[in-house]
Design a protein around this motif. Sequence first.
Motif, PDB file in Angstrom:
ATOM      1  N   VAL A  69      -2.550  -5.185  -4.771  1.00 59.19           N
ATOM      2  CA  VAL A  69      -2.688  -5.551  -3.357  1.00 59.19           C
ATOM      3  C   VAL A  69      -1.720  -4.671  -2.578  1.00 59.19           C
ATOM      4  CG1 VAL A  69      -2.469  -7.379  -1.636  1.00 59.19           C
ATOM      5  CG2 VAL A  69      -3.294  -7.918  -3.947  1.00 59.19           C
ATOM      6  N   PHE A  70      -2.252  -3.843  -1.691  1.00 61.20           N
ATOM      7  CA  PHE A  70      -1.432  -2.845  -1.008  1.00 61.20           C
ATOM      8  C   PHE A  70      -1.077  -3.289   0.403  1.00 61.20           C
ATOM      9  CE2 PHE A  70      -0.965   1.033   1.591  1.00 61.20           C
ATOM     10  CZ  PHE A  70       0.092   1.634   0.906  1.00 61.20           C
ATOM     11  N   ALA A  71       0.211  -3.130   0.760  1.00 57.86           N
ATOM     12  CA  ALA A  71       0.688  -3.373   2.123  1.00 57.86           C
ATOM     13  C   ALA A  71       1.091  -2.038   2.720  1.00 57.86           C
ATOM     14  CB  ALA A  71       1.871  -4.336   2.107  1.00 57.86           C
ATOM     15  N   HIS A  72       0.464  -1.662   3.821  1.00 58.56           N
ATOM     16  CA  HIS A  72       0.628  -0.303   4.346  1.00 58.56           C
ATOM     17  C   HIS A  72       1.810  -0.177   5.293  1.00 58.56           C
ATOM     18  CE1 HIS A  72      -0.841  -0.987   8.476  1.00 58.56           C
ATOM     19  NE2 HIS A  72      -1.814  -1.733   7.972  1.00 58.56           N
ATOM     20  N   GLY A  73       2.114   1.067   5.626  1.00 59.82           N
ATOM     21  CA  GLY A  73       3.234   1.383   6.501  1.00 59.82           C
ATOM     22  C   GLY A  73       2.913   1.166   7.960  1.00 59.82           C
ATOM     23  N   GLY A  74       3.848   1.594   8.804  1.00 58.43           N
ATOM     24  CA  GLY A  74       3.688   1.421  10.234  1.00 58.43           C
ATOM     25  C   GLY A  74       5.013   0.986  10.856  1.00 58.43           C
ATOM     26  N   PRO A  75       4.978   0.041  11.786  1.00 56.76           N
ATOM     27  CA  PRO A  75       3.806  -0.578  12.388  1.00 56.76           C
ATOM     28  C   PRO A  75       3.005   0.433  13.224  1.00 56.76           C
ATOM     29  CG  PRO A  75       5.811  -1.829  12.888  1.00 56.76           C
ATOM     30  CD  PRO A  75       6.231  -0.513  12.342  1.00 56.76           C
ATOM     31  N   SER A  76       1.700   0.301  13.158  1.00 58.57           N
ATOM     32  CA  SER A  76       0.848   1.189  13.916  1.00 58.57           C
ATOM     33  C   SER A  76       0.881   0.818  15.400  1.00 58.57           C
ATOM     34  CB  SER A  76      -0.588   1.103  13.403  1.00 58.57           C
ATOM     35  OG  SER A  76      -1.457   1.881  14.198  1.00 58.57           O
ATOM     36  N   LEU A  77       0.752   1.818  16.237  1.00 59.79           N
ATOM     37  CA  LEU A  77       0.714   1.585  17.674  1.00 59.79           C
ATOM     38  C   LEU A  77      -0.693   1.733  18.242  1.00 59.79           C
ATOM     39  CD1 LEU A  77       4.030   3.386  18.584  1.00 59.79           C
ATOM     40  CD2 LEU A  77       3.582   0.930  18.732  1.00 59.79           C
ATOM     41  N   VAL A  78      -1.686   1.848  17.359  1.00 63.13           N
ATOM     42  CA  VAL A  78      -3.086   1.899  17.780  1.00 63.13           C
ATOM     43  C   VAL A  78      -3.844   0.789  17.057  1.00 63.13           C
ATOM     44  CG1 VAL A  78      -3.035   4.359  18.267  1.00 63.13           C
ATOM     45  CG2 VAL A  78      -3.668   3.589  15.983  1.00 63.13           C
ATOM     46  N   GLY A 142       3.930  -2.209  -1.846  1.00 59.36           N
ATOM     47  CA  GLY A 142       4.247  -1.971  -0.449  1.00 59.36           C
ATOM     48  C   GLY A 142       4.913  -0.629  -0.269  1.00 59.36           C
ATOM     49  N   ALA A 143       4.506   0.124   0.759  1.00 63.55           N
ATOM     50  CA  ALA A 143       5.056   1.448   1.025  1.00 63.55           C
ATOM     51  C   ALA A 143       5.586   1.507   2.447  1.00 63.55           C
ATOM     52  CB  ALA A 143       3.995   2.527   0.824  1.00 63.55           C
ATOM     53  N   SER A 144       6.784   2.090   2.634  1.00 65.59           N
ATOM     54  CA  SER A 144       7.393   2.276   3.943  1.00 65.59           C
ATOM     55  C   SER A 144       7.592   0.913   4.627  1.00 65.59           C
ATOM     56  CB  SER A 144       6.541   3.231   4.778  1.00 65.59           C
ATOM     57  OG  SER A 144       7.195   3.602   5.970  1.00 65.59           O
ATOM     58  N   TYR A 145       7.104   0.749   5.857  1.00 67.73           N
ATOM     59  CA  TYR A 145       7.144  -0.560   6.509  1.00 67.73           C
ATOM     60  C   TYR A 145       6.454  -1.604   5.634  1.00 67.73           C
ATOM     61  CZ  TYR A 145       5.760  -4.048  10.119  1.00 67.73           C
ATOM     62  OH  TYR A 145       5.515  -5.190  10.854  1.00 67.73           O
ATOM     63  N   GLY A 146       5.450  -1.185   4.885  1.00 66.51           N
ATOM     64  CA  GLY A 146       4.794  -2.090   3.946  1.00 66.51           C
ATOM     65  C   GLY A 146       5.713  -2.560   2.836  1.00 66.51           C
ATOM     66  N   GLY A 147       6.789  -1.815   2.568  1.00 65.67           N
ATOM     67  CA  GLY A 147       7.781  -2.291   1.617  1.00 65.67           C
ATOM     68  C   GLY A 147       8.497  -3.524   2.147  1.00 65.67           C
ATOM     69  N   LEU A 148       8.809  -3.527   3.451  1.00 64.60           N
ATOM     70  CA  LEU A 148       9.397  -4.712   4.066  1.00 64.60           C
ATOM     71  C   LEU A 148       8.385  -5.845   4.103  1.00 64.60           C
ATOM     72  CD1 LEU A 148      11.531  -6.263   5.635  1.00 64.60           C
ATOM     73  CD2 LEU A 148      10.815  -5.039   7.704  1.00 64.60           C
ATOM     74  N   VAL A 149       7.154  -5.514   4.481  1.00 64.03           N
ATOM     75  CA  VAL A 149       6.088  -6.522   4.464  1.00 64.03           C
ATOM     76  C   VAL A 149       5.946  -7.110   3.067  1.00 64.03           C
ATOM     77  CG1 VAL A 149       3.600  -6.880   4.738  1.00 64.03           C
ATOM     78  CG2 VAL A 149       4.849  -5.471   6.393  1.00 64.03           C
ATOM     79  N   GLY A 150       5.970  -6.229   2.059  1.00 60.35           N
ATOM     80  CA  GLY A 150       5.854  -6.686   0.682  1.00 60.35           C
ATOM     81  C   GLY A 150       7.006  -7.567   0.247  1.00 60.35           C
TER      82      GLY A 150
END
Length: 447
Positions: A69-78, A142-150
């Motif tokens: 289960v992957f949590a992506h980076g960001g946070p996206s602004l779009v 989780g990668a990048s911001y997704g690491g924190l999300v993870g």
Amino acid sequence: MRYTGTAGFALFAFAMTGAATAQEKAALPDATACPDSIAAIATCYTAKHETGAYITAALPKSWNGNLVVFAHGGPSLVPPTADSSKSDLDKYSYAVRRGFAWVASSYRREGYGVAMAAQDSDNARKFFIARVGKPQRTILHGASYGGLVGAKLIETYAKNPDGSVNYDGAFLNSGAVTGATLNYEHRVDLRAVYQYYCKNLPRPDESQYPLWNGVAADSKMTLKDLDAVVDACTGVAKPAAERSDQQKQNLANILGVIGYPEGLLVRHMQAATLLFRDIVKNTTGGRNPFSNANVRYKGSSDDAALNRDVVRFNADPAAVAAIKADGDPTGLLPVPVVSIHSINDPQVVVEAQSAYRDAVKAAGGTDHLVQAFTDERGHTAQSPPELAAALDALMQWIEKGTKPTPQSIAAGCEQLRAGLDGPCRYHPEFTPKPYGTRYYTREVAVR
């Protein structure tokens, strides 16, 4: 959503233990084109969740029964789209090529929200089970911001009240695991220091707003607009030879105080403007979570003038508590976690891992954490064998109870190079310095 037939389902139903029969399962989600990297070996699916998030899944034809289960980076602004996760699926396709199913969710809206993103990612896991199949093991990546999300997801959703687990372990790469408080602290300083030198966000003849709001609450500024404003002051988008003397001086002072690489100034300004506004609107209820009231800056051409005239602001305690509750890891680790990070990461500094280890240690969970370090010069730029070695080490830890070490992960990487392209750049001896040593230009004065 339309039913795509039972042939694909039969393949993975056969592969997993205890799976329901085709007649018992809900219809498969809509099929979608897989990235070229896995098109020949997997079937991909897409769906829109009721929250508004978009879910993407990949099922290899030779499924090993396990799910990432992957949590992506960001946070996206779009705003998110149906294709939001496809580039991540391509980037991390090594897992699918090695037999893992993969699922990810876009976050339901653009902007900040760690708890929101963690829930969206866990919804992807639930979706996969309900619509595709039940895995034997589930791994959070989780990668990048997704690491924190993870990190927040594992604390919140890994284990149920009855002791059963939803996630067997977590793998983080280049994770922003310091948490929201520290992740944005240096950007608070950037926001104040930038305005001191540039005075164009807002300009003197524009309606004024507090810098901690990032931009005006009703601003229509786009990312392109922001890029142009920052370039007008610093010339950062131009070759150095084309910058005016004033732009050169402004850029040198801002970077001298804050300590960023030149190429990341705009990226951090995006966070310190548009993302700050989002945090204030959606997380703190219009209250200010940021402070630079007692900070003393150094590294400019005139520190005394900077510290005398820079805009100061105090945080609202309730806003501080809100952002901390939403986005600071507690350090509680109910399952094993392997976290890898580049020593030279220019965007999420390696010292973030020290802050995370401190939080885990304070919570009494160091037995569940292994950290290892690579040396590529990029953010989330680990090679397929480096990533696969960390994932393999985590799986062995889960399956056999053998806790990996940085040395064993590095050795595993070398073995994997026979089948995966890319270098192995692990440095098992490396230990990051304390996080507070990184942004040493931020000195808090004694009251």
